[in-house]
Design a protein around this motif. Structure first.
Motif, short mmCIF file in Angstrom:
data_model
loop_
_atom_site.label_atom_id
_atom_site.label_comp_id
_atom_site.label_asym_id
_atom_site.label_seq_id
_atom_site.Cartn_x
_atom_site.Cartn_y
_atom_site.Cartn_z
N PRO A 154 19.13 -40.84 28.56
CA PRO A 154 20.23 -40.55 27.65
C PRO A 154 21.55 -40.36 28.40
O PRO A 154 21.55 -39.91 29.55
CB PRO A 154 19.81 -39.23 26.98
CG PRO A 154 18.35 -39.13 27.21
CD PRO A 154 18.08 -39.84 28.50
N VAL A 155 22.65 -40.69 27.74
CA VAL A 155 23.97 -40.56 28.34
C VAL A 155 24.78 -39.59 27.48
O VAL A 155 24.90 -39.78 26.28
CB VAL A 155 24.69 -41.93 28.40
CG1 VAL A 155 26.13 -41.75 28.87
CG2 VAL A 155 23.93 -42.87 29.29
N ILE A 156 25.31 -38.55 28.13
CA ILE A 156 26.21 -37.61 27.46
C ILE A 156 27.58 -37.77 28.09
O ILE A 156 27.74 -37.62 29.30
CB ILE A 156 25.73 -36.15 27.63
CG1 ILE A 156 24.35 -35.97 27.03
CG2 ILE A 156 26.74 -35.18 27.00
CD1 ILE A 156 23.74 -34.60 27.27
N ILE A 157 28.56 -38.09 27.29
CA ILE A 157 29.94 -38.19 27.75
C ILE A 157 30.56 -36.80 27.69
O ILE A 157 30.52 -36.15 26.65
CB ILE A 157 30.77 -39.15 26.87
CG1 ILE A 157 30.20 -40.57 26.91
CG2 ILE A 157 32.24 -39.12 27.25
CD1 ILE A 157 30.39 -41.27 28.22
N VAL A 158 31.14 -36.34 28.80
CA VAL A 158 31.89 -35.09 28.85
C VAL A 158 33.30 -35.47 29.26
O VAL A 158 33.51 -35.99 30.35
CB VAL A 158 31.27 -34.08 29.85
CG1 VAL A 158 32.10 -32.80 29.89
CG2 VAL A 158 29.83 -33.78 29.47
N THR A 159 34.26 -35.26 28.37
CA THR A 159 35.59 -35.82 28.57
C THR A 159 36.68 -34.94 27.96
O THR A 159 36.40 -34.06 27.15
CB THR A 159 35.66 -37.22 27.93
OG1 THR A 159 36.95 -37.78 28.14
CG2 THR A 159 35.38 -37.17 26.44
N THR A 160 37.91 -35.22 28.36
CA THR A 160 39.06 -34.56 27.74
C THR A 160 39.57 -35.36 26.55
O THR A 160 40.42 -34.89 25.82
CB THR A 160 40.21 -34.39 28.75
OG1 THR A 160 40.58 -35.69 29.23
CG2 THR A 160 39.81 -33.50 29.90
N GLU A 161 39.08 -36.57 26.37
CA GLU A 161 39.51 -37.43 25.28
C GLU A 161 38.83 -36.99 23.99
O GLU A 161 37.66 -37.24 23.79
CB GLU A 161 39.18 -38.89 25.57
CG GLU A 161 39.74 -39.42 26.88
CD GLU A 161 41.25 -39.38 26.92
OE1 GLU A 161 41.89 -39.60 25.87
OE2 GLU A 161 41.80 -39.13 28.01
N ARG A 193 34.01 -44.86 19.80
CA ARG A 193 33.93 -45.96 20.77
C ARG A 193 32.83 -45.70 21.79
O ARG A 193 32.01 -46.58 22.08
CB ARG A 193 35.26 -46.16 21.48
CG ARG A 193 35.22 -47.31 22.46
CD ARG A 193 36.59 -47.75 22.88
NE ARG A 193 36.47 -48.95 23.69
CZ ARG A 193 36.93 -49.06 24.93
NH1 ARG A 193 37.57 -48.05 25.47
NH2 ARG A 193 36.78 -50.16 25.59
N ALA A 194 32.79 -44.48 22.32
CA ALA A 194 31.76 -44.15 23.31
C ALA A 194 30.36 -44.26 22.71
O ALA A 194 29.45 -44.81 23.32
CB ALA A 194 31.99 -42.75 23.86
N ASN A 199 24.82 -41.36 24.01
CA ASN A 199 23.96 -40.66 23.06
C ASN A 199 24.59 -39.40 22.50
O ASN A 199 24.20 -38.93 21.44
CB ASN A 199 22.64 -40.29 23.73
CG ASN A 199 21.90 -41.51 24.22
OD1 ASN A 199 22.02 -41.87 25.38
ND2 ASN A 199 21.18 -42.16 23.34
N SER A 200 25.56 -38.85 23.23
CA SER A 200 26.24 -37.64 22.79
C SER A 200 27.62 -37.61 23.40
O SER A 200 27.89 -38.29 24.41
CB SER A 200 25.43 -36.40 23.20
OG SER A 200 25.96 -35.24 22.63
N TYR A 201 28.51 -36.80 22.81
CA TYR A 201 29.91 -36.77 23.23
C TYR A 201 30.39 -35.33 23.16
O TYR A 201 30.37 -34.72 22.09
CB TYR A 201 30.72 -37.66 22.29
CG TYR A 201 32.12 -38.01 22.74
CD1 TYR A 201 32.35 -39.10 23.55
CD2 TYR A 201 33.21 -37.27 22.32
CE1 TYR A 201 33.62 -39.45 23.94
CE2 TYR A 201 34.49 -37.60 22.71
CZ TYR A 201 34.70 -38.69 23.53
OH TYR A 201 35.96 -39.04 23.91
#
Length: 72
Positions: free
Chosen positions: A28-35, A43-44, A50-52
């Motif tokens: 699984p991919v979790i995006i951790v971002t300031t966006e 988009r992600a 899989n999560s944002y």
């Protein structure tokens, strides 16, 4: 591919998902971002995340995202 400030996260997500699909992995991919816009989130997710989670975040928020993706 390691996270890098010079490479957009969406490019990394696409690369990771395509590479892992070739090798039969489903990490699984979790995006951790300031966006934090809804457009960035959608988009992600459409690219395979899989999560944002947006920064700043509470540790409980990240823990919830991880827990949700763990197998039972």
């Amino acid at each position: 591919m390691r996270p890098s400030p010079s490479v957009p996260g969406t490019v990394q997500v696409r690369y990771e998902k395509e590479t892992r699909a070739i090798w039969c992995c489903s990490t699984p991919v979790i995006i951790v971002t300031t966006e934090g816009s809804e457009q960035d989130r959608q988009r992600a997710l459409s690219l395979g995340a899989n999560s944002y989670v947006t920064k700043p975040f509470q540790p409980a928020d990240l823990l919830a995202a991880v827990t949700q993706l763990l197998p039972n």
